[in-house]
Design a protein around this motif. Structure first.
Motif, PDB file in Angstrom:
ATOM      1  N   GLY A 170      19.958  30.733  59.370  1.00 19.64           N
ATOM      2  CA  GLY A 170      20.693  31.924  59.805  1.00 19.64           C
ATOM      3  C   GLY A 170      19.806  33.139  59.742  1.00 19.64           C
ATOM      4  O   GLY A 170      18.732  33.114  59.143  1.00 19.64           O
ATOM      5  N   ASP A 171      20.266  34.192  60.396  1.00 17.87           N
ATOM      6  CA  ASP A 171      19.482  35.417  60.457  1.00 17.87           C
ATOM      7  C   ASP A 171      20.431  36.575  60.699  1.00 17.87           C
ATOM      8  O   ASP A 171      21.447  36.417  61.366  1.00 17.87           O
ATOM      9  N   LYS A 172      20.054  37.733  60.192  1.00 16.49           N
ATOM     10  CA  LYS A 172      20.928  38.897  60.331  1.00 16.49           C
ATOM     11  C   LYS A 172      21.177  39.259  61.792  1.00 16.49           C
ATOM     12  O   LYS A 172      22.195  39.852  62.122  1.00 16.49           O
ATOM     13  N   ASP A 173      20.235  38.908  62.669  1.00 15.77           N
ATOM     14  CA  ASP A 173      20.391  39.277  64.073  1.00 15.77           C
ATOM     15  C   ASP A 173      21.104  38.217  64.901  1.00 15.77           C
ATOM     16  O   ASP A 173      21.306  38.401  66.099  1.00 15.77           O
ATOM     17  N   ASP A 174      21.445  37.100  64.271  1.00 15.81           N
ATOM     18  CA  ASP A 174      22.114  36.014  64.993  1.00 15.81           C
ATOM     19  C   ASP A 174      23.624  36.235  64.896  1.00 15.81           C
ATOM     20  O   ASP A 174      24.175  36.342  63.803  1.00 15.81           O
ATOM     21  N   ILE A 175      24.281  36.328  66.070  1.00 23.32           N
ATOM     22  CA  ILE A 175      25.719  36.647  66.035  1.00 23.32           C
ATOM     23  C   ILE A 175      26.543  35.508  65.429  1.00 23.32           C
ATOM     24  O   ILE A 175      27.698  35.701  65.069  1.00 23.32           O
ATOM     25  N   HIS A 176      25.944  34.330  65.322  1.00 22.36           N
ATOM     26  CA  HIS A 176      26.687  33.220  64.713  1.00 22.36           C
ATOM     27  C   HIS A 176      26.472  33.122  63.209  1.00 22.36           C
ATOM     28  O   HIS A 176      27.039  32.253  62.552  1.00 22.36           O
ATOM     29  N   SER A 177      25.605  33.977  62.680  1.00 20.83           N
ATOM     30  CA  SER A 177      25.327  33.919  61.245  1.00 20.83           C
ATOM     31  C   SER A 177      26.167  34.935  60.494  1.00 20.83           C
ATOM     32  O   SER A 177      26.390  36.043  60.979  1.00 20.83           O
ATOM     33  N   ARG A 178      26.582  34.531  59.318  1.00 19.81           N
ATOM     34  CA  ARG A 178      27.261  35.468  58.427  1.00 19.81           C
ATOM     35  C   ARG A 178      26.714  35.310  57.017  1.00 19.81           C
ATOM     36  O   ARG A 178      26.087  34.310  56.695  1.00 19.81           O
ATOM     37  N   ILE A 179      26.942  36.306  56.218  1.00 16.35           N
ATOM     38  CA  ILE A 179      26.488  36.245  54.829  1.00 16.35           C
ATOM     39  C   ILE A 179      27.420  35.297  54.081  1.00 16.35           C
ATOM     40  O   ILE A 179      28.642  35.458  54.130  1.00 16.35           O
ATOM     41  N   PHE A 180      26.835  34.312  53.426  1.00 14.16           N
ATOM     42  CA  PHE A 180      27.623  33.221  52.853  1.00 14.16           C
ATOM     43  C   PHE A 180      27.155  32.955  51.421  1.00 14.16           C
ATOM     44  O   PHE A 180      25.975  33.076  51.116  1.00 14.16           O
ATOM     45  N   PRO A 181      28.092  32.616  50.530  1.00 14.33           N
ATOM     46  CA  PRO A 181      27.700  32.369  49.131  1.00 14.33           C
ATOM     47  C   PRO A 181      27.196  30.936  48.904  1.00 14.33           C
ATOM     48  O   PRO A 181      27.696  30.006  49.526  1.00 14.33           O
ATOM     49  N   PHE A 182      26.225  30.812  48.015  1.00 14.25           N
ATOM     50  CA  PHE A 182      25.654  29.503  47.693  1.00 14.25           C
ATOM     51  C   PHE A 182      25.447  29.351  46.195  1.00 14.25           C
ATOM     52  O   PHE A 182      25.156  30.325  45.496  1.00 14.25           O
ATOM     53  N   LYS A 183      25.581  28.123  45.747  1.00 12.62           N
ATOM     54  CA  LYS A 183      25.042  27.780  44.436  1.00 12.62           C
ATOM     55  C   LYS A 183      23.613  27.336  44.696  1.00 12.62           C
ATOM     56  O   LYS A 183      23.377  26.521  45.593  1.00 12.62           O
ATOM     57  N   VAL A 184      22.665  27.866  43.958  1.00 13.93           N
ATOM     58  CA  VAL A 184      21.292  27.399  44.096  1.00 13.93           C
ATOM     59  C   VAL A 184      20.935  26.616  42.839  1.00 13.93           C
ATOM     60  O   VAL A 184      20.878  27.162  41.741  1.00 13.93           O
ATOM     61  N   HIS A 185      20.770  25.320  43.036  1.00 15.95           N
ATOM     62  CA  HIS A 185      20.416  24.439  41.941  1.00 15.95           C
ATOM     63  C   HIS A 185      18.896  24.386  41.887  1.00 15.95           C
ATOM     64  O   HIS A 185      18.246  24.065  42.876  1.00 15.95           O
ATOM     65  N   ARG A 186      18.323  24.743  40.741  1.00 17.76           N
ATOM     66  CA  ARG A 186      16.862  24.737  40.614  1.00 17.76           C
ATOM     67  C   ARG A 186      16.428  23.687  39.603  1.00 17.76           C
ATOM     68  O   ARG A 186      17.232  23.270  38.750  1.00 17.76           O
ATOM     69  N   GLY A 187      15.170  23.286  39.696  1.00 14.74           N
ATOM     70  CA  GLY A 187      14.702  22.279  38.762  1.00 14.74           C
ATOM     71  C   GLY A 187      13.238  21.963  38.981  1.00 14.74           C
ATOM     72  O   GLY A 187      12.551  22.634  39.761  1.00 14.74           O
ATOM     73  N   LYS A 188      12.785  20.975  38.244  1.00 13.95           N
ATOM     74  CA  LYS A 188      11.417  20.499  38.412  1.00 13.95           C
ATOM     75  C   LYS A 188      11.488  19.017  38.679  1.00 13.95           C
ATOM     76  O   LYS A 188      12.201  18.286  37.988  1.00 13.95           O
TER      77      LYS A 188
END
Lengths: 434, 221
Positions: A281-299
């Motif tokens: 997605g991108d701010k300039d793409d009319i199909h994109s919106r700001i969306f919440p995510f869980k970001v799972h991090r690890g090694k």
């Protein structure tokens, strides 16, 4: 981490019913278990390492020490019906091998939530089942999110009463707030979930960090586990270090409904955090919106020479399996076996690299009084959208030079009139001299 | 005290006074809510600040149309016609003469309420700064309709920056204005005039012809 070479365990959820060996045809739709979704007695349980099969006789799974009984086939078969939360939750609430491991917005707390946790599913409210939104056409279930968008059109049922009910807009339309409410002006750029799921994992904790490089430590020569504050393992010899969290504020990204994935064939840059999947997605793409995510991090391990992620063989195929990590705790052997099994090149050298994985947050919709407040995003510092740049947001962004100049002028004017006034006081408007 | 004899004159009509105080309330409200939305402080809460700012701003836009109508139908626009005449004298008065107890070089009269400096300031304000502020404010408010109105070439940061610069200008004006109302022959004379309409001025002050522009005969209202 990946299912390959660990199928016996993973296929208890990931469709592959009756998996036996590497020649199993995963495209064969008869390999989808009907009962796990449709049986209603609640007694149909798969043996965790049974390749999707229930226990053929009374068996104990060493992983959790529980006894699994063979199902009463007649009762189970006769009970079939529309899937309930129990059916879906059996897999989806326990993704990654435990409650709330993968998704931050799907865990066992949604089996019987109150409406504070989920305004739609709350048993004291609307009491929706999963399939109320995840509607189906010929077993095609609405709402999966891979490379193709979960939905192509932002249609409401008012526009098309056969539209899939998977998006919020399907039922709520794109201007669901009171007329003239500023919130209606947000729906073109901000997904409903961004405000209406203020935090995820509000009842049960979810796993946020998983460091495989710390796995394999032993106490008195034996594998061990340490439980943390949230009643979840902080350390497990089998899995390494883990961090869990409750009431987590999501991270936000532009998202058009697709997620791009790294594969085990893609070359990575181990100098940076490796992004295993990212929202497209991108701010300039009319199909994109700001969306919440869980970001799972690890090694996790990677091939130091070929610079690819690797496929470790974790789950022992049997008592004699000397390559499985969970048997011998030897990454070298486990990776070599897994890569060979998968048919991918492996240099023989591995190290660990930091990785991240996003999960869209869409469940656990809070009642409307508990939404994210304007100020949590429209703030100069520490706002939820602080990382999303390239566009002007009132209350968050300013022009430092303009602000500085502006205040200089205002304060200059103030000083000027104060001095002028003092001048008048000391000369008493010139009257004294007259 | 060698002051000339003072007389009361009726300087500001009821409408003018009403408009002045209404507009001052509007401007102060807009400044407070605007700077809160900007993030300068926290008072009403962001949402209330935004809603209030939008409502008051739009109301002002409508009321300003009435003001424009009034100023042209009554010919009062002439009070704002700029001039350089006696400008230096006024500047000299405020920077020097006022401390010496001199009289104002351009006293107020009903037909000439504004001295040359005021004319310039109020003209800039009424014809330039406030309309710019209203236009950028309206555009800011209608941001979501830009594509539908064919205005998607506009840039929100630019509109926001102009609106912000205007806000600083108005705030600076307010600071100076609040001070200047204390410079009448008594500290409260100007304030009283804007409340009651009556101001004390020195008797016999003549209105110069140039101050009246083409209006030949005094008003009879």
């Amino acid at each position: 981490m990946i299912a390959k070479s660990n199928e016996a365990r993973c296929t208890s959820c990931h469709a592959g019913y009756g998996w036996k060996g590497n020649d199993f045809d995963f495209t064969d739709q008869t390999g989808v278990d009907c009962l796990v979704c449709h049986e209603q007695t609640g007694t149909y349980k798969k043996f965790p390492a049974g390749a999707g099969n229930p226990a053929p006789r009374e068996m104990v799974f060493p992983g959790n020490g529980k006894t699994y009984h063979p199902p009463d086939w007649n009762k189970v078969a006769q009970s079939v019906g529309r899937p309930t939360r129990n059916n879906c939750g059996t897999c989806h609430f326990f993704g990654g091998g435990g409650d709330g491991v993968k998704h931050g917005d799907l865990d066992s707390s949604l089996m019987k939530p109150n409406k504070m946790l989920d305004v739609h599913m709350g048993t004291d409210g609307q009491n929706f089942d999963c399939v109320r939104c995840h509607s189906t056409t010929l077993h095609n279930i609405a709402g999966r999110v891979y490379t193709t968008p979960a939905y192509e059109h932002r249609k409401s049922l008012i526009e098309d009463d056969l539209a899939s009910k998977i998006t919020c807009e399907s039922c709520h339309s794109s201007s669901p707030h009171k007329e003239d409410a500023k919130a209606n002006d947000h729906t073109d750029k901000v997904a409903c979930q961004s405000c209406h799921v203020p935090r995820f994992a509000r009842v049960n904790p979810t796993k946020m960090w998983w460091d495989w490089s710390q796995a394999g430590k032993k106490k008195n020569g034996k594998p061990y586990k340490v439980k943390g504050e949230l009643e979840r393992p902080e350390y497990d010899t089998l899995k390494g270090d883990m961090k869990w969290a409750k009431d987590v504020v999501p991270e936000y990204y532009w998202y058009n409904g697709s997620i791009e994935h790294l594969t085990v064939k893609d070359v990575i840059d181990p100098g940076k955090d490796v992004v295993i999947n990212r929202p497209v997605g991108d701010k300039d793409d009319i199909h994109s919106r700001i969306f919440p995510f869980k970001v799972h991090r690890g090694k996790q391990p990677y091939d130091k020479v070929n610079k690819t992620l690797v496929v470790p063989h974790l789950f022992p195929k049997g008592p004699a399996d000397a390559d499985a990590y969970w048997k011998t705790f030897d990454w070298g052997k486990a990776i070599a076996f897994g890569m060979d099994y998968t048919g991918l090149p492996y240099s023989g050298e591995y190290d660990f690299v930091e990785t991240s994985y996003v999960f869209p947050i869409t469940h656990m919709v809070a009642p409307k009084d508990n939404v994210v407040a304007c100020k949590e995003c429209h703030a100069h510092e520490g706002g939820r959208l602080a990382k999303l740049t390239g566009f002007y947001m009132p209350g968050r962004d300013n022009f430092r030079a303009l602000d500085t100049l502006g205040w200089i002028v205002v304060i200059g004017a103030l000083l000027g009139v104060v001095l002028h006034g003092l001048g008048r006081v000391f000369t008493a408007n010139g009257r004294k001299e007259q | 005290m060698e002051h000339a004899k003072m007389v009361n004159i009726y300087l500001y009509t009821r409408y003018e006074r009403f408009w002045h105080w209404l507009q001052s309330a509007i401007i102060i409200l807009l400044l407070i809510t605007g700077f809160e939305v900007h993030g300068s402080f926290r008072l009403l809460g962001f949402r209330t600040a935004v809603d209030t700012h939008s409502f008051v701003g739009l109301s002002w836009l409508i009321l300003f149309a009435f003001f424009i109508f009034w100023i042209f139908t009554t010919g009062e626009w002439r009070q704002y016609a700029p001039t350089t005449r006696k400008m230096l004298a006024v500047v000299r008065y405020y920077s020097y003469g006022i401390f010496r107890g001199e009289s104002h070089p351009v006293p107020k009269r009903k037909e000439a309420k504004h001295n040359p400096l005021q004319r310039l300031v109020y003209l800039s304000l009424a014809a330039l700064l406030l309309p710019i502020q209203m236009a950028t404010g309206f555009l800011y408010w209608s941001y979501n309709s830009w594509p539908a109105w064919g205005l998607d070439w506009l840039s929100l940061p630019v509109v926001a920056a102009i609106h912000m610069a205007g806000a600083f200008a108005i705030l600076s004006f307010l600071v100076v204005h609040l001070y200047m109302i204390t410079t009448g022959h008594t500290i409260s004379a100007h304030t009283r005039a804007m409340i009651t309409g009556w101001e004390e001025v020195e008797e016999g002050t003549r209105i110069e012809d140039w101050e009246q522009k083409e209006r030949k005969s005094p008003q009879t209202d």
